[in-house]
Design a protein around this motif. Structure first.
Motif, PDB file in Angstrom:
ATOM      1  N   SER A 211       0.837  -1.199   0.000  1.00 38.24           N
ATOM      2  CA  SER A 211       0.000   0.000   0.000  1.00 38.24           C
ATOM      3  C   SER A 211       0.871   1.247   0.000  1.00 38.24           C
ATOM      4  CB  SER A 211      -0.894   0.010   1.233  1.00 38.24           C
ATOM      5  OG  SER A 211      -0.112   0.050   2.386  1.00 38.24           O
ATOM      6  N   PRO A 212       0.311   2.386  -0.394  1.00 37.92           N
ATOM      7  CA  PRO A 212       1.106   3.615  -0.484  1.00 37.92           C
ATOM      8  C   PRO A 212       1.759   3.996   0.831  1.00 37.92           C
ATOM      9  CG  PRO A 212      -1.028   3.885  -1.569  1.00 37.92           C
ATOM     10  CD  PRO A 212      -1.059   2.563  -0.885  1.00 37.92           C
ATOM     11  N   SER A 213       1.159   3.597   1.940  1.00 38.83           N
ATOM     12  CA  SER A 213       1.725   4.010   3.228  1.00 38.83           C
ATOM     13  C   SER A 213       3.090   3.418   3.476  1.00 38.83           C
ATOM     14  CB  SER A 213       0.778   3.598   4.359  1.00 38.83           C
ATOM     15  OG  SER A 213      -0.460   4.222   4.177  1.00 38.83           O
ATOM     16  N   PHE A 214       3.459   2.385   2.732  1.00 36.89           N
ATOM     17  CA  PHE A 214       4.740   1.725   2.970  1.00 36.89           C
ATOM     18  C   PHE A 214       5.742   2.032   1.861  1.00 36.89           C
ATOM     19  CE2 PHE A 214       1.773  -0.560   5.523  1.00 36.89           C
ATOM     20  CZ  PHE A 214       2.474  -0.748   6.687  1.00 36.89           C
ATOM     21  N   GLN A 215       5.530   3.103   1.121  1.00 42.25           N
ATOM     22  CA  GLN A 215       6.477   3.479   0.086  1.00 42.25           C
ATOM     23  C   GLN A 215       7.776   3.934   0.736  1.00 42.25           C
ATOM     24  OE1 GLN A 215       5.948   2.961  -2.992  1.00 42.25           O
ATOM     25  NE2 GLN A 215       3.813   2.343  -2.780  1.00 42.25           N
ATOM     26  N   THR A 216       8.860   3.789   0.005  1.00 37.78           N
ATOM     27  CA  THR A 216      10.164   4.190   0.523  1.00 37.78           C
ATOM     28  C   THR A 216      10.290   5.702   0.554  1.00 37.78           C
ATOM     29  OG1 THR A 216      11.031   3.959  -1.726  1.00 37.78           O
ATOM     30  CG2 THR A 216      11.303   2.093  -0.241  1.00 37.78           C
ATOM     31  N   LEU A 217      11.178   6.197   1.421  1.00 38.23           N
ATOM     32  CA  LEU A 217      11.324   7.628   1.635  1.00 38.23           C
ATOM     33  C   LEU A 217      12.751   8.070   1.351  1.00 38.23           C
ATOM     34  CD1 LEU A 217       9.403   7.918   5.000  1.00 38.23           C
ATOM     35  CD2 LEU A 217       8.524   8.271   2.695  1.00 38.23           C
ATOM     36  N   ASN A 218      12.884   9.354   1.083  1.00 34.84           N
ATOM     37  CA  ASN A 218      14.195   9.933   0.824  1.00 34.84           C
ATOM     38  C   ASN A 218      15.042   9.904   2.087  1.00 34.84           C
ATOM     39  OD1 ASN A 218      16.195  12.234   0.682  1.00 34.84           O
ATOM     40  ND2 ASN A 218      15.397  12.217  -1.415  1.00 34.84           N
ATOM     41  N   SER A 219      16.326   9.629   1.946  1.00 37.35           N
ATOM     42  CA  SER A 219      17.204   9.541   3.123  1.00 37.35           C
ATOM     43  C   SER A 219      17.300  10.868   3.849  1.00 37.35           C
ATOM     44  CB  SER A 219      18.597   9.072   2.703  1.00 37.35           C
ATOM     45  OG  SER A 219      19.164   9.974   1.765  1.00 37.35           O
ATOM     46  N   LYS A 220      17.221  11.987   3.106  1.00 37.39           N
ATOM     47  CA  LYS A 220      17.277  13.295   3.763  1.00 37.39           C
ATOM     48  C   LYS A 220      16.063  13.498   4.667  1.00 37.39           C
ATOM     49  CE  LYS A 220      19.989  15.684   0.201  1.00 37.39           C
ATOM     50  NZ  LYS A 220      20.026  16.821  -0.747  1.00 37.39           N
ATOM     51  N   VAL A 221      14.899  13.030   4.183  1.00 36.45           N
ATOM     52  CA  VAL A 221      13.696  13.125   5.008  1.00 36.45           C
ATOM     53  C   VAL A 221      13.871  12.304   6.281  1.00 36.45           C
ATOM     54  CG1 VAL A 221      11.225  12.667   5.095  1.00 36.45           C
ATOM     55  CG2 VAL A 221      12.248  13.509   2.977  1.00 36.45           C
ATOM     56  N   ALA A 222      14.437  11.110   6.129  1.00 42.57           N
ATOM     57  CA  ALA A 222      14.657  10.245   7.279  1.00 42.57           C
ATOM     58  C   ALA A 222      15.580  10.900   8.292  1.00 42.57           C
ATOM     59  CB  ALA A 222      15.240   8.906   6.829  1.00 42.57           C
ATOM     60  N   LEU A 223      16.681  11.483   7.793  1.00 42.13           N
ATOM     61  CA  LEU A 223      17.640  12.113   8.696  1.00 42.13           C
ATOM     62  C   LEU A 223      17.019  13.309   9.412  1.00 42.13           C
ATOM     63  CD1 LEU A 223      20.876  11.960   6.509  1.00 42.13           C
ATOM     64  CD2 LEU A 223      20.362  10.634   8.555  1.00 42.13           C
ATOM     65  N   ALA A 224      16.243  14.118   8.652  1.00 41.87           N
ATOM     66  CA  ALA A 224      15.616  15.287   9.264  1.00 41.87           C
ATOM     67  C   ALA A 224      14.613  14.874  10.332  1.00 41.87           C
ATOM     68  CB  ALA A 224      14.925  16.132   8.186  1.00 41.87           C
TER      69      ALA A 224
END
Length: 531
Positions: free
Chosen positions: A108-121
């Motif tokens: 499902s869309p809720s489990f799409q991967t995220l940008n590493s910068k977003v993760a770090l922030a």
């Protein structure tokens, strides 16, 4: 609130930027992400942080969590504070519930991967929020400089306990509504004079010198008058004569002075005979469980006091507890008995040590001194346990009866507090079991326990009977703080962490006076407090 690299992403997809509390940031962020095309997928995946507030990411758990979040349109709501035991249990267990469906497609869309910068922030923001909560005002240095020169602040493990309690208060709601206490010098583990209080250590008064002289006259007489000794000991025993007074009041030492030396010699030899006879059996199969439990509990005994963390002291405690368990098979060893050795050990050690016992290195004592302390501690602890052994037999019926008696007593002397417990479904057994099992040793500093036991040994059936009234007086002492708490969790946290770190002989004296008043009113009239 999300900052930095996360902002353009929300602007691009025309999403209102949400605000989340720190513990739910990562999960909540996942739940509001829209569907994106393959070209917009980011190469890295955020791994959840596990811990008390972030349980392992179970697929079935996450499925339920996402469904629940969608019901409220991803708008976090303040959870209602649990007001009773059942609500508290329900609110703390539902996060671990697992759905019935065993298979689920997590594309499902809720489990799409995220940008590493977003993760770090996101991670940086969470860490910053938590670090702000942990910032403590640097008061220790400034307040210490304000102490008058006449006060001598004793550095001990009590300071570590006090500072730990202060830091805990910064991390959670206050356990009680109380103004900050004025700075007090931390008094020693063993009071150097009989009625030293928590506000300092004044020089010995004329009255105290007179009391000490009266004790010495009683103890040196050919046949010590035990009734008179109990009367003198009730308001506290001077430190200088406490070891011999405790031996007499416990029944370990005879009243006749001519028999004392031979009795001590015989009993000490008898104890070490038990060591030779039984101690090697600790490795036998039918004793291994007992010895293992003792071995585990010993390091937990007063962990903040350096004296009890010394290997030699822990070996002494292991021998005392194992021999007692072998000689009392009806109860055997029960957790909590290990605490009951410590007051006797400290008192008999003080007979050979002039300085503060709390930090004393016992390797400086001779072997004969250590053997005397060990044997005397064993026999006096045995005398104590003989009067309350039903506290430690199967199902601990003695404790069950005492807790029930405490409930009945409190219902008569303070109906408002009793009804407050009933309203929020707080059972007396949930907090008073430890009070009975450990004789309030977990609720009071050790110096206060020693003063308390002066009176217990002076009272007929002090440990088995008078202790009930002390517990009732101790509970009512905190009635204001109890009535200020209006939920199950707050009440239980208060009752298990009562602020007695600054208590001394003055507070214990007032507590005992109130307990004696309650005993005078109710002890001989049990129907008076039964409904």
């Amino acid at each position: 609130m999300f900052m930095g690299p996360a902002t353009p992403y929300f602007q691009k997809h025309k999403i209102e930027k949400p605000t989340f509390s720190a513990p739910h940031t990562i999960y909540s962020y996942l739940s509001v992400m829209p569907a994106v095309s393959d070209k917009e997928k980011y190469p890295l995946i955020i791994q959840p942080v596990y811990g008390a507030q972030h349980p392992p990411l179970d697929p079935r758990l996450t499925k339920n969590f996402i469904k629940e979040r969608s019901k409220v349109n991803a708008v976090p709501l303040k959870s209602k504070k649990a007001s009773s035991f059942h609500e508290f249990a329900r609110n703390t267990s539902d996060a671990w519930d697992i759905g019935d469906d065993e298979e689920e497609d997590f594309s499902s869309p809720s489990f799409q991967t995220l940008n590493s910068k977003v993760a770090l922030a996101t991670a940086a923001q969470v860490l910053e929020n938590h670090s702000k909560l942990r910032v403590k005002p640097e008061r220790s240095q400034s307040t210490t400089s304000d102490v008058p020169a006449s006060y001598k602040v004793i550095k001990s493990s009590s300071d570590a306990q006090l500072s730990r309690n202060s830091s805990d208060t910064c991390l959670r709601n206050p356990l009680h509504k109380q103004q900050s206490l004025p700075l007090r010098p931390i008094i020693p583990l063993v009071a150097r004079i009989s009625d030293q209080n928590a506000s300092g250590a004044p020089p010995m008064t004329v009255r105290e010198k007179t009391r000490l002289e009266k004790f010495r006259q009683l103890l040196s007489s050919h046949n010590t008058d035990l009734d008179e000794l109990r009367k003198c000991s009730w308001p506290g025993v001077p430190r200088e004569v406490r070891p011999v007074t405790w031996r007499l009041l416990s029944g370990y030492l005879p009243a006749n002075t001519e028999r004392r030396k031979l009795t001590l010699q015989r009993k000490r030899e008898e104890y070490f005979g038990f060591i030779e006879q039984y101690y090697d059996s600790r490795n036998e199969e039918h004793h291994q469980d007992t010895y293992r439990q003792i071995h585990i509990d010993i390091p937990r005994t007063n962990p903040l006091i350096p004296l009890f963390q010394q290997p030699l002291v822990q070996e002494i405690f292991e021998r005392i507890l194992f021999i007692w368990a072998i000689r009392h098979p009806a109860s055997g060893y029960v957790q909590g008995i290990n605490d009951l050795v410590t007051p006797f050990f400290v008192v008999f050690l003080s007979e050979y040590v002039e300085e503060d016992v709390e930090n004393f290195d016992v390797t400086n004592l001779s072997q004969d001194m250590l053997r005397s302390i060990e044997a005397d501690s064993f026999w006096c602890m045995s005398k104590l346990l003989d009067g309350i052994q039903d506290n430690y037999t199967f199902a601990q019926p003695g404790i069950q009866k005492k807790v029930k008696a405490l409930e009945e007593l409190v219902s008569r002397i303070d109906e408002q507090v009793h009804n407050h417990f009933r309203r929020y479904e707080v059972e007396y057994l949930q907090f008073a079991f430890r009070w009975m099992n450990n004789l309030l040793m977990r609720e009071l500093p050790l110096r206060c326990t020693i003063r308390l036991w002066d009176t217990y040994q002076s009272e007929p059936e002090g440990f088995s009977h008078f202790h009930l009234y002390v517990c009732a007086a101790f509970l009512i002492k905190w009635r204001k703080e109890i009535l200020d708490e209006e939920d199950f969790q707050g009440l239980l946290m208060l009752l298990q962490n009562l602020p007695t770190i600054h208590w001394g002989n003055e507070e214990i004296g007032l507590l005992l006076a109130e307990a004696y008043r309650l005993k005078y009113m109710f002890a001989d009239a049990p129907n008076h407090y039964r409904r």
